[in-house]
Write an enzyme that holds these catalytic residues in place. Structure first.
Site, PDB file in Angstrom:
ATOM      1  N   GLU A 194      56.159  60.650  50.070  1.00 43.47           N
ATOM      2  CA  GLU A 194      55.488  60.572  51.364  1.00 43.47           C
ATOM      3  C   GLU A 194      55.170  59.108  51.613  1.00 43.47           C
ATOM      4  O   GLU A 194      54.525  58.459  50.784  1.00 43.47           O
ATOM      5  CB  GLU A 194      54.218  61.419  51.323  1.00 43.47           C
ATOM      6  N   ASP A 211      41.573  57.923  57.200  1.00 44.46           N
ATOM      7  CA  ASP A 211      41.754  57.407  55.842  1.00 44.46           C
ATOM      8  C   ASP A 211      40.537  56.697  55.301  1.00 44.46           C
ATOM      9  O   ASP A 211      39.799  56.044  56.021  1.00 44.46           O
ATOM     10  CB  ASP A 211      42.956  56.463  55.814  1.00 44.46           C
TER      11      ASP A 211
END
Lengths: 410, 269
Positions: free
Chosen positions: B50, B61
């Site tokens: 990924e 994030d």
């Protein structure tokens, strides 16, 4: 630059119908957020739609507007400045007289009352100049809610008095060091906090940006400015104004004034921060120089590079220092209903000095941008021109940075 | 052609194994190191790669991935270079599925049609666009179908039953379960709560369910793999890359550290 409004062109729109049920203003707006936030946003929207119809909620807002904020704010004929403008009549909508010194508190009263209705105990907010942070901390003190304000490290340094005020009011200030450590990063961090504390927390966004329903909700709470102004001008002048002018960062004071006039034959001008000049690359003119993109949950004009990385905004006024703009403005620009122009740091400073000397009103640097547009374009106005400008904040917060720019020491 | 993601799950099922997805940010700490790291991940045990597309404002994030995005942007990475990394990877690896993860703005600015054409050309098999919930994916729907690039969706602890069915219907390849309420690499999930959530999701979908956010050791992986189809490891690998950058280690030493770490994780598989 100042074109006649062709009201026929806009007959097909009823501006009160926007956004649509998906939070869109034309192609702009929407809800571009991570899945974690989606259920929360749907919840806020549902609760807001209910609250909007509740007499109790609306009466409560009215009560605090009147007795706590000090509304209605006066519509004041700025006679001496008007003389500088070919005799055009300038009225100031004096939201700088509100409690806490700016229009920001209108929105905070509304959102915090909604948060209370939803049983939330903890409020998070972002702030740049500190005005929204102070307003949020104030309303949280009033309603005994925990308040956490995210503020960029850079802004904390340049807005010390507001940081101190927020602390006195009992808020926790969290210094944001990520990214460029300014308003956009504070907003990222507030969103991250909200994602991490979804059950007890409400995020009070300070401008007409962010994911749906925020742009609509903030606009609705701020539109008290335009509603009052309309009533007041009809009473004073027996007619609608020819022009409305306001400064634009995210665009909440501007939309607050403009929204109730969108269906009327009134020419509307939004003034963005031109910083050191829009060609210098150091400005906050998202509409003039930005491109449509996606940030903070909405589709709107953004300052960004060719790779889609968001760029820093610059303005002498920390309140306009945001690389985006509310999605409703993006749409109003696209369909041509509002003209968007800009004023530089230097022009705003000149307007600031003139307003202080001629009217005895020390404006915030933000509305000084709006005023500078009028002064720059005075030839375009005539004795018949009737103008309302939103004096959305007072300059107390700015005196330190202005002294620095003028080479003085306080 | 069968999408590599489906093929991989068929193979893993046959071998009775669970999936290990390794996440790194494209261009972190620089283009050449990133190329070597990405090329090595399958050898170190990753079943899926990924790759994060760096964005200046990564809302979902935590600090680790934020810093890694900033390092990568500073080193000059963009989508065109990210595609070069994948093109290079595909020269020696035709089987490992590659998933791009990111935020919508960089993709939108690159040009949607061009983006999907190149995805197909270089061999990108799936996409996770964090800020594109089912309500907002009309802009890419036709492209994902036309170019056979899977739109993989996130399910979170806040997702209710009604949304879950909407999400499972519009997701392909697998569902990515966000194990914590929060941002990447911060809190640790409670295994018992996690188990309940995954079992609930599995009742509603035939798609494999992988678990990510806050997973960083072999024990967790072992426990989670008892009820999920695999795990995603991101921030823990990126921490190693960051340490190497700070310590000025050679790329060989960095690779060795990632290899050791992933081999430990693999034992939990």
């Amino acid at each position: 630059m100042l074109k006649r409004v062709d009201s026929q062109k806009f007959k097909e729109f009823n501006f009160q119908d926007f956004p649509d049920k998906n939070g869109r203003f034309g192609k702009f707006g929407g809800r571009f957020v991570a899945e974690t936030l989606m259920p929360l946003l749907l919840d806020v929207e549902k609760e807001y739609e209910k609250a909007k119809k509740s007499a109790k909620f609306l009466n409560e807002i009215d009560y605090y507007f009147k007795n706590y904020v000090g509304r209605p704010s006066p519509l004041y004929f700025a006679e001496r400045l008007s003389k500088k403008l070919n005799g055009a009549k300038i009225y100031f909508k004096r939201d700088e007289l509100n409690h806490t010194g700016a229009h920001k508190i209108n929105n905070c009263i509304g959102q915090v009352l909604l948060a209370k209705r939803m049983g939330k105990k903890r409020i998070v907010a972002e702030t740049g100049a500190g005005q929204h942070g102070v307003a949020t901390a104030t309303v949280c003190a009033l309603f005994n809610l925990k308040c956490i304000v995210y503020m960029g490290e850079t802004d904390i340094k340049r807005q010390a008095p507001n940081v101190f005020k927020m602390k006195l009011l009992g808020a926790d200030i969290i210094s944001v060091k990520s990214g460029t450590a300014t308003l956009k990063d504070a907003m990222n961090e507030a969103l991250r906090d909200w994602v991490s504390n979804v059950n007890d927390t409400f995020y009070v966004i300070g401008t007409v940006a962010g994911p749906h329903p925020y742009p609509m909700m903030v606009r609705d709470f701020q539109s008290i400015i335009g509603k009052e102004a309309k009533q007041q001008i009809l009473q004073l002048e027996k007619r609608l104004p020819n022009y409305l002018v306001a400064c634009i960062g995210g665009g909440s004071n501007a939309l607050g004034l403009f929204y109730p006039f969108l269906n009327d034959d009134v020419e509307i001008i939004g003034v963005e921060a031109g910083g050191k000049g829009v060609k210098s690359g150091k400005h906050a003119a998202s509409i003039s120089k930005g491109k449509p993109g996606f940030l903070h949950g909405n589709h709107t004009f953004l300052l960004q590079n060719k790779d889609g990385q968001i760029e820093d905004a610059h303005s002498i006024s920390a309140g306009l220092d945001y690389p985006g703009i509310g999605p409703e403005h993006a749409w109003l620009k696209e369909i041509g209903r509002i003209s968007y122009v800009n004023a530089t740091d230097k022009e705003a400073l000149e307007a600031f000095k003139l307003c202080t000397k001629l009217e005895g009103i020390i404006p915030a640097l933000e509305p000084a941008h709006a005023l500078s547009f009028l002064l720059k374009n005075k030839r375009k106005f005539s004795k018949k021109s009737l103008i309302i400008m939103n004096m959305c904040g007072r300059g107390d917060k700015d005196i330190y940075s202005i002294a620095e720019h003028l080479g003085m020491k306080i | 052609m069968l999408n590599r993601i489906d093929q991989k799950f068929i193979n893993l099922d046959k071998e009775k194994k669970k999936a290990l997805v390794a996440f790194v940010t494209s261009g972190d700490p620089d283009f050449h190191s990133s190329k070597k790291i990405i090329n090595s991940l399958p050898k170190f045990g990753a079943d899926f790669i990924e790759i994060g597309i760096p964005f200046s404002d990564p809302m979902a994030d935590g600090p680790t991935i934020q810093r890694s995005s900033q390092r990568a942007i500073k080193s000059g990475i963009n989508l065109a270079k990210t595609f070069k990394l994948i093109e290079n990877f595909r020269e020696s690896n035709r089987k490992t599925p590659v998933i791009l993860m990111g935020y919508f703005n960089p993709i939108f600015q690159f040009g949607l049609k061009k983006f999907f054409q190149i995805c197909k050309k270089v061999g990108v098999d799936g996409l996770i666009i964090v800020d594109l919930p089912p309500e907002e994916d009309s802009l890419i729907k036709n492209y994902t179908q036309q170019y056979n690039v899977y739109n993989i969706r996130l399910v979170t602890p806040t997702t209710n039953k009604e949304r879950l069915s909407k999400i499972s219907k519009s997701s392909k390849g697998f569902l990515y379960y966000v194990s914590i309420m929060g941002i990447t690499g911060t809190k640790k999930p409670s295994i018992s709560i996690l188990k309940k959530s995954i079992l609930k999701i599995k009742k509603n979908t035939k798609l494999p369910v992988l678990v990510g956010f806050g997973i960083n050791n072999a024990n967790q992986v072992k426990e989670i793999n008892k009820f999920a189809n695999g795990c995603v490891i991101g921030s823990a690998i990126i921490n190693l890359i960051e340490d190497s950058k700070k310590g000025n280690y050679s790329i060989e030493k960095t690779l060795l550290k990632i290899k050791l770490f992933l081999s430990k994780i693999k034992k939990g598989n």
